[in-house]
Design a protein around this motif. Structure first.
Motif, PDB file in Angstrom:
ATOM      1  N   HIS A 450       0.607  -1.017   0.547  1.00  0.00           N
ATOM      2  CA  HIS A 450      -0.257  -0.224   0.078  1.00  0.00           C
ATOM      3  C   HIS A 450       1.051   1.071  -0.020  1.00  0.00           C
ATOM      4  CE1 HIS A 450      -3.588  -2.158  -0.165  1.00  0.00           C
ATOM      5  NE2 HIS A 450      -2.933  -2.801   1.414  1.00  0.00           N
ATOM      6  N   THR A 451       0.116   2.461  -1.104  1.00  0.00           N
ATOM      7  CA  THR A 451       0.878   3.294  -1.172  1.00  0.00           C
ATOM      8  C   THR A 451       0.758   4.290   0.270  1.00  0.00           C
ATOM      9  OG1 THR A 451      -0.199   4.911  -2.332  1.00  0.00           O
ATOM     10  CG2 THR A 451       1.917   3.296  -3.220  1.00  0.00           C
ATOM     11  N   SER A 452      -0.445   4.158   1.017  1.00  0.00           N
ATOM     12  CA  SER A 452      -0.646   4.750   2.319  1.00  0.00           C
ATOM     13  C   SER A 452      -1.255   4.084   3.808  1.00  0.00           C
ATOM     14  CB  SER A 452      -1.903   5.908   1.699  1.00  0.00           C
ATOM     15  OG  SER A 452      -2.937   6.895   2.686  1.00  0.00           O
ATOM     16  N   SER A 470      -6.733   0.396   2.240  1.00  0.00           N
ATOM     17  CA  SER A 470      -5.678   1.530   3.029  1.00  0.00           C
ATOM     18  C   SER A 470      -6.915   3.316   1.910  1.00  0.00           C
ATOM     19  CB  SER A 470      -4.780   0.859   1.911  1.00  0.00           C
ATOM     20  OG  SER A 470      -3.625   2.073   2.000  1.00  0.00           O
ATOM     21  N   TRP A 471      -5.698   4.097   2.329  1.00  0.00           N
ATOM     22  CA  TRP A 471      -6.208   5.254   2.137  1.00  0.00           C
ATOM     23  C   TRP A 471      -5.647   5.625   0.402  1.00  0.00           C
ATOM     24  CZ3 TRP A 471      -9.710   7.843   4.628  1.00  0.00           C
ATOM     25  CH2 TRP A 471      -9.891   7.581   5.682  1.00  0.00           C
ATOM     26  N   ASP A 472      -5.282   4.459  -0.081  1.00  0.00           N
ATOM     27  CA  ASP A 472      -4.947   4.745  -1.636  1.00  0.00           C
ATOM     28  C   ASP A 472      -5.834   4.015  -2.747  1.00  0.00           C
ATOM     29  OD1 ASP A 472      -4.276   2.307  -1.008  1.00  0.00           O
ATOM     30  OD2 ASP A 472      -2.773   1.164  -1.589  1.00  0.00           O
ATOM     31  N   ARG A 473      -6.853   4.479  -2.276  1.00  0.00           N
ATOM     32  CA  ARG A 473      -8.493   3.588  -2.588  1.00  0.00           C
ATOM     33  C   ARG A 473      -7.924   2.054  -3.369  1.00  0.00           C
ATOM     34  NH1 ARG A 473     -11.672   7.406  -2.513  1.00  0.00           N
ATOM     35  NH2 ARG A 473     -12.874   5.894  -4.573  1.00  0.00           N
ATOM     36  N   THR A 474      -7.553   1.415  -1.789  1.00  0.00           N
ATOM     37  CA  THR A 474      -7.363  -0.163  -3.134  1.00  0.00           C
ATOM     38  C   THR A 474      -7.693  -0.971  -1.860  1.00  0.00           C
ATOM     39  OG1 THR A 474      -4.719  -0.197  -1.941  1.00  0.00           O
ATOM     40  CG2 THR A 474      -5.129   0.479  -4.733  1.00  0.00           C
ATOM     41  N   ARG A 493      -8.766  -2.828  -7.114  1.00  0.00           N
ATOM     42  CA  ARG A 493      -8.190  -1.333  -6.643  1.00  0.00           C
ATOM     43  C   ARG A 493      -9.998  -1.391  -6.332  1.00  0.00           C
ATOM     44  NH1 ARG A 493      -5.698   2.799  -7.852  1.00  0.00           N
ATOM     45  NH2 ARG A 493      -3.544   1.661  -8.017  1.00  0.00           N
TER      46      ARG A 493
END
Length: 543
Positions: A450-452, A470-474, A493
């Motif tokens: 995850h990126t967030s 995650s907040w990275d919308r995934t 996603r």
């Protein structure tokens, strides 16, 4: 044998030192020598060689090369084109077979044989009266008739007649040889035996032993033929006063003949007619044969400078030593020296063999000790190496277990792998405890991707899939079936808010509502029913 071929007067100009070698090496040497001796003679005069008692060539000569050389000399002297030599061989009938086995003698005797049979009655009368007349004696009427009757049909009767007439002459009456004197000496049947027995009994006990041994030496034992007389040299007898006295006494009785350096029986009739000698030859024949071989071996030993390689060994030496023990009086000092040398050589060889055996045993023992030492050293070396390797493995394993304990907090999977690798080469108790602690202790793996921040997770106990949002919308799906393996992931996603929902039986989980999670760490607690419980209230993120 030059002295048997011609008279001493013919040898006066010949070299006594070189003649035997010359005659042995060149078969025509005798012919050339005889031609030189006959240079001053008339051309019609030939040389006559008489070889009487030719049977001795076969009975006494044991050297086949010497026998062949002698026969070659005689045949060459008569067969060369310029020969002026004639040879007469006198041989006993029982040795005629030996002559016809030699091709040279067969060719020489093919057309020149004269068989000499027994004497006729008239010849016997002439043999009696002729010598008596030469001795100025007369023979009375009945004596010749009695002698002829006794000698008719008697093989080899002439020497017996000769000896009987000599003994009768000693008992003559004046110059007359009488029948009474002839009967007193035993006639031709017993005269020789009585003379020999009387001469034997006149000797002392020690001299009788010498005389008995002497007659046995002077007899050549026949092999398929009758025994014959044997000529011996004085060197074969011990030089002592008793030996000289015995020889002189027997020579006076005309029982033996003494030459310059040789001794022989006067005639072979003594061997046949003397019962004492005949009995000794019959009952002790095996020992006599052994003694004769011993005498010949002794002569050969001395001829070769007492070479130790010529000495008897083994069974022959043992038999000869037994003979010396049983009847040592018949052996001469030369023969005893031969046996003593053989006994000493045997003792030396036995001692040398014993020393070799001892050395061999010592060598085998040394090799065995060295081999055991080498094997022991090898075993110890292998054991030391194995011990060193084991100690090194234990040290490495303990070091690895220590390193694994240090990284267990941050990287538990790596710590488990290191502990397992350390346990395999060194299964010690402390390393095993470290491994069991690692396996028995749950550990987490970092889920990256995850990126967030992770805001929600969902996990079903009967399933190996973990979902994270995650907040990275995934939303990411993780395969967590093996706790010691980094979880695999499947990525999906999503667009819109994530909603957590507990699935029904037999259904895969899906997100229906947002589940609050720790804002900082993104961690939550998985509930027993598969739901999630956030660690802290998660504030709503704006815009």
């Amino acid at each position: 044998m030059p002295e048997r071929i011609c008279s001493p007067s013919q040898l006066h100009c010949w070299s006594v030192l070189t003649l035997p070698t010359e005659l042995r090496d060149d078969p025509e040497a005798l012919h050339l020598r005889l031609r030189q001796a006959a240079v001053d003679r008339a051309p019609d005069i030939d040389t006559l060689i008489v070889a009487d008692q030719f049977e001795e060539v076969f009975a006494l000569c044991r050297d086949r090369d010497e026998r062949d050389a002698f026969i070659d000399l005689l045949t060459a002297a008569t067969t060369v084109p310029t020969s002026r030599t004639r040879v007469v061989l006198g041989v006993r009938a029982d040795f005629y077979g030996h002559c016809v086995q030699d091709p040279r003698l067969v060719e020489a005797m093919r057309d020149a044989q004269l068989a000499v049979g027994p004497m006729s009655s008239q010849e016997l009368r002439e043999a009696i009266t002729g010598p008596a007349g030469l001795a100025d004696c007369t023979v009375t009427g009945p004596l010749p008739a009695a002698v002829v009757v006794d000698a008719t049909g008697q093989p080899g009767a002439l020497p017996l007649v000769s000896h009987a007439m000599v003994e009768t002459r000693r008992r003559r009456s004046g110059n007359r040889l009488t029948l009474d004197g002839y009967l007193a000496v035993g006639g031709i049947q017993h005269a020789l035996a009585q003379t020999a027995e009387a001469a034997y009994r006149a000797l002392s006990s020690a001299q009788r032993d010498l005389a008995r041994s002497l007659f046995l030496r002077l007899t050549a034992l026949g092999d398929g033929t009758e025994d014959t007389r044997r000529r011996i040299t004085a060197d074969e007898l011990d030089r002592c006063p008793d030996t000289a006295l015995v020889l002189e006494s027997l020579a006076r009785q005309r029982l033996v003949t003494l030459d310059e350096n040789c001794v022989e029986i006067t005639h072979e009739a003594i061997i046949r007619c003397w019962p004492r000698l005949r009995g000794r030859l019959t009952e002790d024949r095996e020992r006599l044969l052994l003694h004769r071989r011993l005498t010949d071996a002794t002569a050969g030993w001395e001829a070769q400078g007492r070479d130790p390689h010529v000495l008897w060994r083994g069974a022959r030496l043992a038999a000869a030593l037994d003979l010396a023990v049983a009847d040592g009086g018949r052996l001469t000092y030369r023969e005893r020296d031969f046996l003593d040398a053989g006994r000493d050589a045997r003792a030396d060889e036995t001692a040398a063999a014993r020393r070799r055996t001892v050395r061999l045993r010592q060598l085998v023992t040394l090799l065995t000790v060295l081999m055991v030492t080498a094997v022991t050293a090898g075993v110890l070396a292998v054991g030391s190496r194995d011990s060193a390797v084991q100690q090194r493995n234990v040290a490495v394993a303990r070091r690895a277990a220590t390193d694994a304990a240090e990284v267990r907090r941050n990287t538990p999977a790596l710590a488990a792998q290191v502990n397992l690798a350390a346990y395999r080469p060194a299964a010690t108790a402390d390393v095993r405890d470290q491994l069991m602690s690692t396996v028995g202790t749950p550990y987490t793996s970092r889920l990256t991707g995850h990126t967030s921040d992770v805001v929600s997770i969902s996990f079903a106990p009967r399933n190996t899939v973990l979902a994270t949002a995650s907040w990275d919308r995934t939303v990411r799906l993780w395969d967590v079936g093996n706790a010691h393996r980094h979880p695999g992931r499947r990525r999906q996603r999503l667009h819109g808010p994530a909603v957590g929902h507990r699935p029904g039986p037999g259904r895969r989980p899906r997100l229906r509502q947002r589940v609050p999670t720790d804002h900082q760490s993104g961690r939550g607690t998985v509930l027993p029913d598969g739901g999630l419980r956030p660690a802290l209230p998660c504030p709503r993120r704006c815009g």
